[in-house]
Design a protein around this motif. Structure first.
Motif, PDB file in Angstrom:
ATOM      1  N   ILE A 118       0.846  -1.370   0.071  1.00 14.30           N
ATOM      2  CA  ILE A 118      -0.074  -0.047   0.013  1.00 14.30           C
ATOM      3  C   ILE A 118       0.963   1.326  -0.046  1.00 14.30           C
ATOM      4  CG2 ILE A 118      -1.707   1.352   1.402  1.00 14.30           C
ATOM      5  CD1 ILE A 118      -3.190  -1.176   2.233  1.00 14.30           C
ATOM      6  N   ALA A 119       2.043   1.172   0.791  1.00 15.54           N
ATOM      7  CA  ALA A 119       3.000   2.412   0.811  1.00 15.54           C
ATOM      8  C   ALA A 119       3.519   2.618  -0.673  1.00 15.54           C
ATOM      9  CB  ALA A 119       3.981   2.068   1.891  1.00 15.54           C
ATOM     10  N   LEU A 120       3.629   1.358  -1.418  1.00 12.72           N
ATOM     11  CA  LEU A 120       4.600   1.331  -2.630  1.00 12.72           C
ATOM     12  C   LEU A 120       3.547   2.020  -3.452  1.00 12.72           C
ATOM     13  CD1 LEU A 120       7.056  -0.008  -4.093  1.00 12.72           C
ATOM     14  CD2 LEU A 120       5.464  -1.724  -5.126  1.00 12.72           C
ATOM     15  N   ILE A 121       2.158   1.896  -3.473  1.00 11.10           N
ATOM     16  CA  ILE A 121       1.328   2.636  -4.633  1.00 11.10           C
ATOM     17  C   ILE A 121       0.788   3.920  -3.973  1.00 11.10           C
ATOM     18  CG2 ILE A 121       0.820   0.449  -5.773  1.00 11.10           C
ATOM     19  CD1 ILE A 121      -1.795   0.244  -4.216  1.00 11.10           C
ATOM     20  N   ASN A 122       1.300   4.277  -2.771  1.00 10.98           N
ATOM     21  CA  ASN A 122       0.744   5.380  -2.134  1.00 10.98           C
ATOM     22  C   ASN A 122      -0.726   5.678  -1.839  1.00 10.98           C
ATOM     23  OD1 ASN A 122       3.347   6.722  -1.985  1.00 10.98           O
ATOM     24  ND2 ASN A 122       3.170   7.065  -4.333  1.00 10.98           N
ATOM     25  N   LEU A 123      -1.523   4.682  -1.492  1.00 15.20           N
ATOM     26  CA  LEU A 123      -2.650   4.685  -1.118  1.00 15.20           C
ATOM     27  C   LEU A 123      -3.104   4.247   0.201  1.00 15.20           C
ATOM     28  CD1 LEU A 123      -4.557   2.535  -4.162  1.00 15.20           C
ATOM     29  CD2 LEU A 123      -4.469   5.270  -3.731  1.00 15.20           C
ATOM     30  N   GLU A 124      -2.355   4.741   1.184  1.00 18.47           N
ATOM     31  CA  GLU A 124      -2.196   4.366   2.747  1.00 18.47           C
ATOM     32  C   GLU A 124      -3.652   4.992   3.170  1.00 18.47           C
ATOM     33  OE1 GLU A 124       0.166   5.893   1.207  1.00 18.47           O
ATOM     34  OE2 GLU A 124       2.252   5.417   2.200  1.00 18.47           O
ATOM     35  N   GLY A 137      -7.577   4.729 -12.068  1.00 25.09           N
ATOM     36  CA  GLY A 137      -6.263   4.699 -11.834  1.00 25.09           C
ATOM     37  C   GLY A 137      -5.851   4.187 -10.352  1.00 25.09           C
ATOM     38  N   GLN A 138      -6.586   4.387  -9.494  1.00 23.14           N
ATOM     39  CA  GLN A 138      -6.304   4.000  -8.196  1.00 23.14           C
ATOM     40  C   GLN A 138      -6.559   2.320  -7.912  1.00 23.14           C
ATOM     41  OE1 GLN A 138      -9.005   6.382  -5.886  1.00 23.14           O
ATOM     42  NE2 GLN A 138      -7.287   7.674  -4.937  1.00 23.14           N
ATOM     43  N   GLN A 139      -7.790   1.904  -8.744  1.00 19.11           N
ATOM     44  CA  GLN A 139      -8.030   0.679  -8.806  1.00 19.11           C
ATOM     45  C   GLN A 139      -6.900  -0.160  -9.403  1.00 19.11           C
ATOM     46  OE1 GLN A 139     -12.060  -0.839  -9.819  1.00 19.11           O
ATOM     47  NE2 GLN A 139     -12.592   1.144  -9.763  1.00 19.11           N
ATOM     48  N   GLN A 140      -6.311   0.388 -10.865  1.00 19.45           N
ATOM     49  CA  GLN A 140      -5.117  -0.491 -11.265  1.00 19.45           C
ATOM     50  C   GLN A 140      -3.987  -0.376 -10.456  1.00 19.45           C
ATOM     51  OE1 GLN A 140      -5.037  -2.787 -13.037  1.00 19.45           O
ATOM     52  NE2 GLN A 140      -5.391  -2.274 -15.085  1.00 19.45           N
ATOM     53  N   ARG A 141      -3.645   0.488  -9.619  1.00 17.75           N
ATOM     54  CA  ARG A 141      -2.530   0.518  -8.725  1.00 17.75           C
ATOM     55  C   ARG A 141      -2.587  -0.485  -7.677  1.00 17.75           C
ATOM     56  NH1 ARG A 141      -2.755   6.794  -7.822  1.00 17.75           N
ATOM     57  NH2 ARG A 141      -1.396   6.389  -5.865  1.00 17.75           N
ATOM     58  N   VAL A 142      -4.045  -0.789  -7.235  1.00 17.06           N
ATOM     59  CA  VAL A 142      -4.193  -1.874  -6.146  1.00 17.06           C
ATOM     60  C   VAL A 142      -4.149  -3.114  -6.906  1.00 17.06           C
ATOM     61  CG1 VAL A 142      -5.993  -2.649  -4.694  1.00 17.06           C
ATOM     62  CG2 VAL A 142      -5.796  -0.205  -4.955  1.00 17.06           C
ATOM     63  N   SER A 143      -4.462  -3.127  -8.222  1.00 19.24           N
ATOM     64  CA  SER A 143      -4.385  -4.550  -8.880  1.00 19.24           C
ATOM     65  C   SER A 143      -2.812  -4.778  -8.978  1.00 19.24           C
ATOM     66  CB  SER A 143      -4.857  -4.210 -10.309  1.00 19.24           C
ATOM     67  OG  SER A 143      -4.576  -5.259 -11.245  1.00 19.24           O
ATOM     68  N   LEU A 144      -1.902  -3.629  -9.427  1.00 24.25           N
ATOM     69  CA  LEU A 144      -0.595  -3.954  -9.409  1.00 24.25           C
ATOM     70  C   LEU A 144       0.112  -4.384  -8.063  1.00 24.25           C
ATOM     71  CD1 LEU A 144       2.059  -3.232 -11.090  1.00 24.25           C
ATOM     72  CD2 LEU A 144       1.887  -1.145 -10.118  1.00 24.25           C
ATOM     73  N   ALA A 145      -0.573  -3.660  -7.017  1.00 23.40           N
ATOM     74  CA  ALA A 145      -0.097  -4.178  -5.661  1.00 23.40           C
ATOM     75  C   ALA A 145      -0.364  -5.682  -5.391  1.00 23.40           C
ATOM     76  CB  ALA A 145      -0.565  -3.119  -4.628  1.00 23.40           C
ATOM     77  N   GLU A 159      -2.609  -4.956 -21.362  1.00 23.11           N
ATOM     78  CA  GLU A 159      -3.282  -3.806 -21.705  1.00 23.11           C
ATOM     79  C   GLU A 159      -3.815  -3.024 -20.292  1.00 23.11           C
ATOM     80  OE1 GLU A 159      -4.943  -2.853 -25.390  1.00 23.11           O
ATOM     81  OE2 GLU A 159      -4.556  -4.797 -26.099  1.00 23.11           O
ATOM     82  N   PRO A 160      -3.060  -2.820 -19.333  1.00 25.30           N
ATOM     83  CA  PRO A 160      -3.475  -2.359 -18.043  1.00 25.30           C
ATOM     84  C   PRO A 160      -3.847  -0.880 -18.163  1.00 25.30           C
ATOM     85  CG  PRO A 160      -1.132  -2.423 -18.003  1.00 25.30           C
ATOM     86  CD  PRO A 160      -1.372  -3.130 -19.361  1.00 25.30           C
ATOM     87  N   LEU A 161      -3.442   0.073 -19.129  1.00 24.77           N
ATOM     88  CA  LEU A 161      -3.929   1.307 -19.310  1.00 24.77           C
ATOM     89  C   LEU A 161      -4.882   1.563 -20.120  1.00 24.77           C
ATOM     90  CD1 LEU A 161       0.093   2.453 -18.999  1.00 24.77           C
ATOM     91  CD2 LEU A 161      -1.471   2.126 -17.292  1.00 24.77           C
ATOM     92  N   SER A 162      -5.259   0.868 -20.811  1.00 25.55           N
ATOM     93  CA  SER A 162      -6.359   1.279 -22.127  1.00 25.55           C
ATOM     94  C   SER A 162      -7.662   1.796 -21.475  1.00 25.55           C
ATOM     95  CB  SER A 162      -6.643  -0.105 -22.690  1.00 25.55           C
ATOM     96  OG  SER A 162      -5.528  -0.517 -23.303  1.00 25.55           O
ATOM     97  N   ILE A 168      -3.850  10.073 -16.665  1.00 26.96           N
ATOM     98  CA  ILE A 168      -3.697   9.002 -15.720  1.00 26.96           C
ATOM     99  C   ILE A 168      -2.908   7.977 -16.385  1.00 26.96           C
ATOM    100  CG2 ILE A 168      -4.718   7.312 -14.252  1.00 26.96           C
ATOM    101  CD1 ILE A 168      -5.435  10.167 -13.371  1.00 26.96           C
ATOM    102  N   ARG A 169      -3.035   7.597 -17.676  1.00 30.85           N
ATOM    103  CA  ARG A 169      -2.121   6.699 -18.421  1.00 30.85           C
ATOM    104  C   ARG A 169      -0.747   6.722 -18.403  1.00 30.85           C
ATOM    105  NH1 ARG A 169      -5.770   5.841 -23.205  1.00 30.85           N
ATOM    106  NH2 ARG A 169      -4.545   7.060 -24.280  1.00 30.85           N
ATOM    107  N   VAL A 170      -0.413   8.264 -18.753  1.00 29.87           N
ATOM    108  CA  VAL A 170       0.948   8.578 -18.858  1.00 29.87           C
ATOM    109  C   VAL A 170       1.609   8.738 -17.507  1.00 29.87           C
ATOM    110  CG1 VAL A 170       2.604  10.476 -19.276  1.00 29.87           C
ATOM    111  CG2 VAL A 170       0.674  10.170 -20.896  1.00 29.87           C
ATOM    112  N   SER A 171       0.805   9.046 -16.221  1.00 29.54           N
ATOM    113  CA  SER A 171       1.479   8.916 -15.196  1.00 29.54           C
ATOM    114  C   SER A 171       1.728   7.507 -14.565  1.00 29.54           C
ATOM    115  CB  SER A 171       0.861  10.010 -14.002  1.00 29.54           C
ATOM    116  OG  SER A 171      -0.249   9.284 -13.779  1.00 29.54           O
ATOM    117  N   LEU A 172       0.803   6.683 -14.632  1.00 32.89           N
ATOM    118  CA  LEU A 172       0.535   5.306 -14.321  1.00 32.89           C
ATOM    119  C   LEU A 172       1.823   4.495 -14.897  1.00 32.89           C
ATOM    120  CD1 LEU A 172      -0.630   3.647 -12.298  1.00 32.89           C
ATOM    121  CD2 LEU A 172      -2.282   3.011 -13.813  1.00 32.89           C
ATOM    122  N   ARG A 173       1.986   4.771 -16.388  1.00 32.28           N
ATOM    123  CA  ARG A 173       2.781   3.904 -16.853  1.00 32.28           C
ATOM    124  C   ARG A 173       4.317   4.250 -16.353  1.00 32.28           C
ATOM    125  NH1 ARG A 173       2.297   6.688 -22.613  1.00 32.28           N
ATOM    126  NH2 ARG A 173       4.145   8.162 -22.564  1.00 32.28           N
TER     127      ARG A 173
END
Lengths: 353, 276
Positions: A118-124, A137-145, A159-162, A168-173
């Protein structure tokens, strides 16, 4: 030494060959993208690595072990889906800890790992929220974590950013790439977006109709495409029908205009029909410096694209696009004016179909 | 906003049809309730008092409730994995299974129960021999219970299957399954921790319908000779006037209570699944 190896992989659904003789070695910690249009076989190849599809023939090895027919839940491979695939009945923390609880890890260990992720994806602040309470974007970060929590040997991103909006796509990639580098995890990223693949990958595999067209670094793929398909699919491209006029000297004729190319056309005969390709940014207006190709042209159209200005010129009877960087003091030619454009012989590509 | 424009926006006909529909359902219920109170003007709830004092009422009511719970449990065990597998791996079989689940609408319960009696009133033998493995199911209590629960599962199948299938349609079963698999989950974990919680409200709807069918069912229970609540109400209706009305009203209240509980339990869940 390859970490993940796909050898002679073929996948058929009935009579349809979806992936044909696919060979790829991926090093540990490498980020490889599968790039191609819809139906080219990139997702099927990824699903074979995940274990959701079994190859019709060929082998997949991971860290020396054959995993070709292993069940998906026995592979230790993390997967991220376009639709996030978070479990709606679980909170963010429960989603991230799911893989560890399935592995029957201790409660303390799960809590510690979930907190780290959770700290890694900044969603504390969102640990106890349900997926529907988060943005895409937050959901995809949770999926990554969640995928990273189980410390997978390979991370697969389908295709995680589609489904996300452009910013959001640019920042998340960038975030995905930074986390991948930080953890040194081997990753395969499937996309049909060339910009995404070029910006994020160590290497790109360009695929078309089940075949690998070219494998290389983003620089190689963009600057030295080996096939017409790769050149067309990655970046913008001018293509024109031409005729070989002097094979030994690399001279070709495009609608009455002579061009010199650095591509090897010695094996062709005079009069052979070929296609030449030139990237729009390889053209420039003639200055006093000597260039290989200096061509008379008429300016037909000018399109403002923000950072770039696209100028359409007519050379002989063929129309070409030319890109130039925008700046506030740029002096653009008038539409209909006669100009001279130049390009180097390396810019004139003669590619296999 | 002026009064006239507010009046124009008022959905007049929607309300008219709603009130007509509500009266259609509520008036008979009110009439039944009113009738159940008229037995003895001195003791308004005499019919209820007498009904609750009857030992047979409690025995048949509890027995039918146990049968209903067993039917719900076994229906879930049978139908959830079936519907899940069809959605996941055998979508081409969906039409066939839907057709099968509609059969109880076409084949009446009386046909079903006669077929069951015909087959299961004979002893179970080792094939092609006279060696008996088990006595006929209709000859002992546990066997009859198995038969009646199986019969109820068939009768409730259209409702249970449709509820479960609709519930599964609202969540992306395939992707959630693959996500869980990639995290190391086996089929049992996927069904118990991912699929069931995400179709909870659909399961509760199916369970309520099953409950309503089983508790009031007469045909199967009568012909299999079990002392269930349905035959009890039927007999009571033939010999008494006020108690059946009272018990019918109580049945309605119980059904509404169950629906309220479903709304209460599934409220948050529906929101989560819907947002996904």
């Amino acid at each position: 030494m390859s970490y993940l190896s796909l050898s002679n992989i073929t996948k058929q659904f009935g009579d349809t060959v979806v992936v044909d003789n696919f060979n790829l070695d991926i090093a540990k910690g490498e980020f490889v993208s599968f790039l191609g249009p819809s139906g080219c076989g990139k997702t099927t190849t990824l699903r074979m690595v995940a274990g959701f599809e079994i190859p019709t023939s060929g082998r997949i090895t991971l860290d020396g072990a054959d995993i070709t027919e292993k069940a998906p839940n026995q592979r230790n491979v993390g997967m991220i889906f376009q639709s996030y695939a978070l479990f709606p009945n679980m909170t963010v923390a429960q989603n991230i800890g799911f893989g560890l609880s399935v592995r029957k890890e201790s409660k303390e260990m799960i809590k510690q790992r979930v907190d780290e992720m959770i700290a890694l994806i900044n969603l504390e602040k969102h640990a106890n929220k349900y997926p529907y309470q988060l943005s895409g974007g937050q959901q995809q970060r949770v999926s990554l974590a969640r995928a990273l929590a189980i410390q997978p040997q390979v991370l697969l991103l389908d295709e995680p950013l589609s489904a996300l909006d452009a910013k959001i796509r640019v920042s998340l990639r960038a975030e995905i790439r930074a986390i991948q580098k930080k953890l040194g995890i081997t990753a395969i990223f499937v996309t049909h977006d060339q910009e995404e693949a070029l910006s994020i990958s160590d290497r790109i595999v360009v695929m078309n109709t089940g075949l690998m067209e070219q494998v290389g670094t983003p620089f190689e793929i963009y600057n030295f495409p080996q096939t017409q398909f790769v050149a067309n699919f990655v970046g913008s491209l001018n293509t024109a029908n031409a005729e070989v006029s002097e094979p030994a000297n690399g001279l070709v004729n495009v609608d009455g205009v002579q061009l010199i190319t650095a591509s090897d056309i010695k094996s062709r005969k005079k009069g052979d029909a070929i296609r030449v390709s030139i990237r729009p940014e390889r053209f420039s207006f003639a200055d006093n410096q000597k260039k290989d190709n200096v061509l008379d042209c008429t300016v037909e159209n000018i399109t403002f694209l923000g950072a770039v200005v696209r100028i359409q010129v007519k050379i002989g009877n063929a129309k070409f696009n030319m890109d130039t960087f925008n700046n506030p003091f740029l002096e653009l030619p008038k539409i209909g004016s006669k100009q001279q454009v130049t390009c180097s012989k390396e810019a004139v590509l003669v590619l296999d179909e | 906003m002026s009064f006239l424009s507010r009046l124009r926006r008022f959905p007049f006909w929607s309300w008219v049809w709603f009130i007509v529909g509500a009266l259609y359902f509520i008036l008979p219920l009110l009439a039944t309730f009113e009738f159940s109170l008229t037995w003895d003007p001195a003791i308004p709830f005499k019919a209820y008092q007498r009904s609750f004092e009857d030992k047979d009422f409690w025995e048949t009511f509890i027995y039918s409730n146990v049968l209903a719970l067993a039917t719900i449990l076994f229906s879930i065990l049978l139908i959830v994995p079936t519907a899940y597998w069809i959605r996941l791996r055998l979508p081409e079989a969906r039409r066939i299974v839907e057709f099968i689940t509609l059969m109880p609408f076409v084949v009446p319960a009386i046909i079903l129960v006669f077929g069951m009696i015909r087959i299961y009133s004979a002893p179970f033998n080792v094939p092609f021999t006279d060696i008996q493995i088990m006595q006929p199911l209709t000859n002992f209590k546990a066997g009859t219970n198995v038969l009646i629960i199986s019969g109820y599962m068939v009768l409730a199948m259209p409702y249970m299957y449709r509820s479960v299938d609709t519930g599964m349609r609202t969540v992306d079963i395939r992707t959630l399954t693959e996500a869980a698999q990639s995290l190391g989950a086996n089929w049992f974990v996927i069904i118990s921790r991912i699929i069931l919680p995400n179709i909870r409200s659909a399961l509760l709807s199916g369970a309520l319908l099953t409950f309503a069918i089983v508790v009031g069912e007469v045909t199967l229970a009568s012909f299999l000779g079990v002392d269930a609540f349905g035959p009890y109400l039927f007999l009571l209706g033939q010999h008494r006037a006020y108690e059946p009305a009272a018990l019918s009203f109580v049945s309605f209240l119980l059904t509404w209570l169950a629906m309220g509980l479903i709304q209460l339990v599934s409220g948050g869940q529906g929101q989560a699944a819907g947002a996904h």
